[in-house]
Scaffold this motif. Structure first.
Motif, short mmCIF file in Angstrom:
data_model
loop_
_atom_site.label_atom_id
_atom_site.label_comp_id
_atom_site.label_asym_id
_atom_site.label_seq_id
_atom_site.Cartn_x
_atom_site.Cartn_y
_atom_site.Cartn_z
N VAL A 106 0.83 -1.21 0.00
CA VAL A 106 0.00 0.00 0.00
C VAL A 106 0.87 1.26 0.00
N ALA A 107 1.96 1.25 0.76
CA ALA A 107 2.84 2.44 0.76
C ALA A 107 3.47 2.69 -0.61
N PRO A 108 4.03 1.68 -1.28
CA PRO A 108 4.53 1.95 -2.64
C PRO A 108 3.46 2.44 -3.60
N ALA A 109 2.25 1.88 -3.50
CA ALA A 109 1.17 2.33 -4.38
C ALA A 109 0.83 3.80 -4.10
N THR A 110 0.75 4.17 -2.84
CA THR A 110 0.38 5.53 -2.47
C THR A 110 1.49 6.52 -2.83
N LEU A 111 2.73 6.15 -2.53
CA LEU A 111 3.84 7.04 -2.84
C LEU A 111 3.99 7.22 -4.35
N THR A 112 3.78 6.16 -5.10
CA THR A 112 3.83 6.29 -6.56
C THR A 112 2.77 7.25 -7.05
N ARG A 113 1.57 7.14 -6.52
CA ARG A 113 0.50 8.06 -6.93
C ARG A 113 0.89 9.51 -6.64
N VAL A 114 1.42 9.77 -5.44
CA VAL A 114 1.83 11.12 -5.07
C VAL A 114 2.95 11.62 -5.98
N ALA A 115 3.82 10.71 -6.41
CA ALA A 115 4.98 11.10 -7.22
C ALA A 115 4.68 11.16 -8.71
N LEU A 116 3.52 10.73 -9.14
CA LEU A 116 3.24 10.66 -10.57
C LEU A 116 3.42 11.98 -11.33
N PRO A 117 2.96 13.11 -10.83
CA PRO A 117 3.20 14.35 -11.58
C PRO A 117 4.68 14.62 -11.83
N ALA A 118 5.52 14.38 -10.83
CA ALA A 118 6.96 14.59 -10.99
C ALA A 118 7.57 13.56 -11.92
N LEU A 119 7.10 12.33 -11.85
CA LEU A 119 7.59 11.29 -12.74
C LEU A 119 7.18 11.56 -14.18
N ARG A 120 5.95 11.99 -14.37
CA ARG A 120 5.48 12.30 -15.73
C ARG A 120 6.29 13.45 -16.34
N ALA A 121 6.62 14.44 -15.51
CA ALA A 121 7.37 15.60 -16.01
C ALA A 121 8.74 15.19 -16.53
N ALA A 122 9.33 14.13 -15.94
CA ALA A 122 10.66 13.69 -16.34
C ALA A 122 10.62 12.44 -17.21
N HIS A 149 3.39 -10.45 -4.29
CA HIS A 149 2.56 -10.73 -5.46
C HIS A 149 1.72 -9.51 -5.82
N GLY A 150 1.21 -8.83 -4.79
CA GLY A 150 0.46 -7.60 -5.03
C GLY A 150 1.32 -6.52 -5.63
N LEU A 151 2.59 -6.45 -5.20
CA LEU A 151 3.51 -5.45 -5.75
C LEU A 151 3.75 -5.70 -7.24
N ARG A 152 3.81 -6.97 -7.61
CA ARG A 152 3.94 -7.29 -9.03
C ARG A 152 2.71 -6.82 -9.80
N ALA A 153 1.53 -7.02 -9.25
CA ALA A 153 0.30 -6.56 -9.91
C ALA A 153 0.29 -5.05 -10.04
N LEU A 154 0.74 -4.36 -9.00
CA LEU A 154 0.84 -2.90 -9.06
C LEU A 154 1.73 -2.48 -10.22
N LEU A 158 0.45 -0.38 -13.45
CA LEU A 158 1.05 0.95 -13.64
C LEU A 158 1.71 1.06 -15.00
N ARG A 159 2.38 0.00 -15.41
CA ARG A 159 3.07 0.01 -16.71
C ARG A 159 2.08 0.23 -17.85
N PRO A 163 2.06 4.70 -19.95
CA PRO A 163 2.98 4.21 -20.97
C PRO A 163 4.20 5.09 -21.20
N GLU A 164 4.18 6.33 -20.75
CA GLU A 164 5.35 7.19 -20.92
C GLU A 164 6.39 6.99 -19.81
N LEU A 165 6.03 6.21 -18.79
CA LEU A 165 6.98 5.88 -17.73
C LEU A 165 7.57 4.49 -17.97
N ARG A 166 8.75 4.27 -17.43
CA ARG A 166 9.31 2.93 -17.43
C ARG A 166 9.09 2.35 -16.03
#
Length: 227
Positions: A106-122, A149-154, A158-159, A163-166
């Motif tokens: 849950v923490a990786p999922a939440t942190l990724t969501r919060v970081a998405l604008p910054a990740l998209r910008a780069a 297993h849930g982290l793999r699904a995340l 997300l991928r 699609p513009e993120l790796r």
């Protein structure tokens, strides 16, 4: 910091793979943002990683990452933090399940969501440090493996959604870290760090993923003990 320097957010820099990776990135001149679970721990990380920006959020409570003030651009987010508590299904408590799911998934999922604008910008990279347990669950590993297993699904979702993120899932086998020493204690086995993958090896593998030229991506990468 050089003109080519990038900015990376790393969790789990207190020990193991995350600690080695954070040091590698700083030593080569990149900007590094770390996450500490408390102000006391943040002070320790600032002392250990001169020049790193350290933010405070307790991944045991994923909602705490919602208020993090992240940079406008992030070239990568590397989720290296994790916890483990072994036990048979007949023995594991609700807290054993919930604590591992909160920190490992849950923490990786939440942190990724919060970081998405910054990740998209780069057009950045998300690396999720998974585990061999994210591919197969052995007896006694149900809760930890379920979180991985849930982290793999995340990562897979997300991928497809971004699609513009790796997005890369890294599956290390047993690695010589403090967590592995704890696992051996829980298994009732003697621990010898020389038997397992060095955290430096996994960190260098992650660096390879981060440094790929833009014409390629690695979606899934398994690292097994040699010999």
């Amino acid at each position: 910091m050089s003109d080519a320097a990038k900015t990376h957010l790393v969790t789990g820099a207190g020990s193991g793979i995350g600690a080695v990776l954070a040091r590698r990135l700083l030593d080569r001149g990149d900007a590094v943002v770390l996450v500490a679970r408390s102000e006391e721990r943040a002070a320790d990380l600032r002392a250990s990683y001169d020049g790193a920006q350290v933010l405070v959020a307790d991944l045991s409570w994923p909602e705490s990452v919602e208020s993090l003030a992240l940079p406008d651009r992030l070239d990568s987010v590397v989720h290296a933090a994790g916890v483990v508590e072994l036990g048979r299904v007949a023995e594991l408590s609700v807290d054993d399940w919930a604590s591992q799911l909160r920190v490992n998934l849950v923490a990786p999922a939440t942190l990724t969501r919060v970081a998405l604008p910054a990740l998209r910008a780069a057009r950045g990279t998300v690396v999720l440090v998974n585990s061999g347990a994210g591919l197969f669950a052995h007896p006694g590993w149900s809760a930890y493996a379920a979180s991985k297993h849930g982290l793999r699904a995340l990562a897979d979702a997300l991928r497809a959604e971004e699609p513009e993120l790796r997005v890369c899932s890294v599956y290390p086998g047993r690695t010589a870290t403090a967590m592995q020493e704890k696992v051996h204690q829980q298994e009732g086995k003697e621990y010898d760090a020389a038997d397992w993958i060095r955290p430096e090896t996994v960190a260098d593998t992650i660096l390879h993923v981060l440094d790929l030229p833009p014409d390629a991506t690695i979606s899934d990468l398994t690292v097994r003990p040699g010999g």
